[in-house]
Write an enzyme that holds these catalytic residues in place. Sequence first.
Site, PDB file in Angstrom:
ATOM      1  N   HIS A  32       0.828  -1.212   0.000  1.00 20.69           N
ATOM      2  CA  HIS A  32       0.000   0.000   0.000  1.00 20.69           C
ATOM      3  C   HIS A  32       0.860   1.259   0.000  1.00 20.69           C
ATOM      4  O   HIS A  32       2.057   1.235   0.323  1.00 20.69           O
ATOM      5  CB  HIS A  32      -0.922   0.004   1.224  1.00 20.69           C
ATOM      6  CG  HIS A  32      -0.177   0.063   2.522  1.00 20.69           C
ATOM      7  ND1 HIS A  32       0.364   1.220   3.040  1.00 20.69           N
ATOM      8  CD2 HIS A  32       0.132  -0.917   3.413  1.00 20.69           C
ATOM      9  CE1 HIS A  32       0.958   0.971   4.179  1.00 20.69           C
ATOM     10  NE2 HIS A  32       0.843  -0.325   4.438  1.00 20.69           N
TER      11      HIS A  32
ATOM     12  N   THR B  63       1.476   5.988   4.518  1.00 23.91           N
ATOM     13  CA  THR B  63       0.426   6.598   5.332  1.00 23.91           C
ATOM     14  C   THR B  63       1.010   7.581   6.347  1.00 23.91           C
ATOM     15  O   THR B  63       2.229   7.679   6.531  1.00 23.91           O
ATOM     16  CB  THR B  63      -0.358   5.520   6.101  1.00 23.91           C
ATOM     17  OG1 THR B  63       0.513   4.958   7.103  1.00 23.91           O
ATOM     18  CG2 THR B  63      -0.853   4.424   5.176  1.00 23.91           C
ATOM     19  N   GLU B  64       0.110   8.274   7.035  1.00 20.70           N
ATOM     20  CA  GLU B  64       0.547   9.206   8.079  1.00 20.70           C
ATOM     21  C   GLU B  64       1.312   8.484   9.182  1.00 20.70           C
ATOM     22  O   GLU B  64       2.301   8.998   9.710  1.00 20.70           O
ATOM     23  CB  GLU B  64      -0.668   9.926   8.652  1.00 20.70           C
ATOM     24  CG  GLU B  64      -1.322  10.886   7.669  1.00 20.70           C
ATOM     25  CD  GLU B  64      -2.537  11.593   8.237  1.00 20.70           C
ATOM     26  OE1 GLU B  64      -2.891  11.331   9.413  1.00 20.70           O
ATOM     27  OE2 GLU B  64      -3.144  12.414   7.517  1.00 20.70           O
ATOM     28  N   TYR B  65       0.868   7.271   9.549  1.00 15.61           N
ATOM     29  CA  TYR B  65       1.572   6.530  10.594  1.00 15.61           C
ATOM     30  C   TYR B  65       2.934   6.037  10.110  1.00 15.61           C
ATOM     31  O   TYR B  65       3.885   5.971  10.893  1.00 15.61           O
ATOM     32  CB  TYR B  65       0.717   5.344  11.069  1.00 15.61           C
ATOM     33  CG  TYR B  65      -0.219   5.682  12.210  1.00 15.61           C
ATOM     34  CD1 TYR B  65      -0.550   7.002  12.502  1.00 15.61           C
ATOM     35  CD2 TYR B  65      -0.765   4.688  13.006  1.00 15.61           C
ATOM     36  CE1 TYR B  65      -1.395   7.312  13.542  1.00 15.61           C
ATOM     37  CE2 TYR B  65      -1.619   4.989  14.057  1.00 15.61           C
ATOM     38  CZ  TYR B  65      -1.929   6.307  14.319  1.00 15.61           C
ATOM     39  OH  TYR B  65      -2.764   6.609  15.363  1.00 15.61           O
ATOM     40  N   ASN B  66       3.048   5.659   8.824  1.00 10.94           N
ATOM     41  CA  ASN B  66       4.357   5.301   8.287  1.00 10.94           C
ATOM     42  C   ASN B  66       5.317   6.476   8.435  1.00 10.94           C
ATOM     43  O   ASN B  66       6.459   6.316   8.889  1.00 10.94           O
ATOM     44  CB  ASN B  66       4.264   4.933   6.809  1.00 10.94           C
ATOM     45  CG  ASN B  66       3.543   3.631   6.540  1.00 10.94           C
ATOM     46  OD1 ASN B  66       2.871   3.491   5.524  1.00 10.94           O
ATOM     47  ND2 ASN B  66       3.676   2.640   7.424  1.00 10.94           N
TER      48      ASN B  66
ATOM     49  N   ARG C  67      -6.055   1.398   3.948  1.00 13.54           N
ATOM     50  CA  ARG C  67      -4.899   1.843   3.174  1.00 13.54           C
ATOM     51  C   ARG C  67      -4.648   0.959   1.960  1.00 13.54           C
ATOM     52  O   ARG C  67      -4.175   1.428   0.919  1.00 13.54           O
ATOM     53  CB  ARG C  67      -3.663   1.931   4.067  1.00 13.54           C
ATOM     54  CG  ARG C  67      -3.252   0.648   4.801  1.00 13.54           C
ATOM     55  CD  ARG C  67      -2.210   0.998   5.855  1.00 13.54           C
ATOM     56  NE  ARG C  67      -1.636  -0.143   6.544  1.00 13.54           N
ATOM     57  CZ  ARG C  67      -2.150  -0.686   7.646  1.00 13.54           C
ATOM     58  NH1 ARG C  67      -3.292  -0.226   8.151  1.00 13.54           N
ATOM     59  NH2 ARG C  67      -1.526  -1.687   8.250  1.00 13.54           N
TER      60      ARG C  67
ATOM     61  N   GLU D 212      -2.402  -6.866   7.621  1.00  9.34           N
ATOM     62  CA  GLU D 212      -1.024  -6.746   8.089  1.00  9.34           C
ATOM     63  C   GLU D 212      -0.828  -7.515   9.391  1.00  9.34           C
ATOM     64  O   GLU D 212      -1.792  -7.879  10.086  1.00  9.34           O
ATOM     65  CB  GLU D 212      -0.663  -5.266   8.266  1.00  9.34           C
ATOM     66  CG  GLU D 212       0.759  -4.973   8.736  1.00  9.34           C
ATOM     67  CD  GLU D 212       1.864  -5.525   7.833  1.00  9.34           C
ATOM     68  OE1 GLU D 212       1.890  -6.760   7.625  1.00  9.34           O
ATOM     69  OE2 GLU D 212       2.715  -4.738   7.383  1.00  9.34           O
ATOM     70  N   PHE D 213       0.416  -7.790   9.718  1.00  5.29           N
ATOM     71  CA  PHE D 213       0.832  -8.442  10.954  1.00  5.29           C
ATOM     72  C   PHE D 213       0.131  -7.799  12.141  1.00  5.29           C
ATOM     73  O   PHE D 213       0.045  -6.567  12.242  1.00  5.29           O
ATOM     74  CB  PHE D 213       2.344  -8.255  11.086  1.00  5.29           C
ATOM     75  CG  PHE D 213       3.074  -9.301  11.884  1.00  5.29           C
ATOM     76  CD1 PHE D 213       2.471 -10.466  12.312  1.00  5.29           C
ATOM     77  CD2 PHE D 213       4.412  -9.112  12.190  1.00  5.29           C
ATOM     78  CE1 PHE D 213       3.172 -11.425  13.034  1.00  5.29           C
ATOM     79  CE2 PHE D 213       5.134 -10.061  12.900  1.00  5.29           C
ATOM     80  CZ  PHE D 213       4.510 -11.216  13.321  1.00  5.29           C
TER      81      PHE D 213
END
Length: 207
Positions: A9, A12-15, A59, A85-86
């Site tokens: 994907h 993102t903001e968290y990435n 996402r 995701e994990f």
Amino acid sequence: MQRLFFVRHGMTEYNLADRVQGGDIDSPLLPQSLEDAKKTGICLKDYGLQQIIASPQKRAVETAHLITSQFDQDFTTHYTDDLKEFGYGSWEGSSILLWRETSPDSFYNLRNRPDLYDPSKFGGETYPELIARGSRAIHRSIEQFPENDLLFVGHSITWTTTLLSLVGMDLKDLRSQEPLANTSISELGYAKGKFILNAWNQTDHLR
């Protein structure tokens, strides 16, 4: 040989903020990621991909939509929880730096020794559990669409561990490859019950 394409994907903001973002949490795609997903679609459009299998997390759903917005052919998108995701348990949404500083052994094993990683104290998912569901989704898709090349849209650790496991890499070595970039393309070939790794973490299309 059947070709299986795997896209991570968009960022993102968290990435960007270095926060833990697993199977139980989401954050919005960054503006640049919207364009990168479209570039990924342009790269893949000429393969005639008609079956897309994706994680149901926001996402991944949005990335898949942006990729396929560039396709000319008809296609169908299928969603499965097996490609989430994990799962990081109570660490979901927390600072990656905080995890590294407060639980260094756990964090080291997460990133370097999947065979030693034990998430039981914080309710996380094990690597074998992740690999089992990721592999199940891929095998199921191959059985459903044996005559089609397939596009999968999902997540970094899900793809890393599942793909490398399918080509025969040992559990302890599954984090040894370079990390998958956002909207990167990786590819497996499949024939007669065997997988081969054709491409890993391709990003030339994003330039």
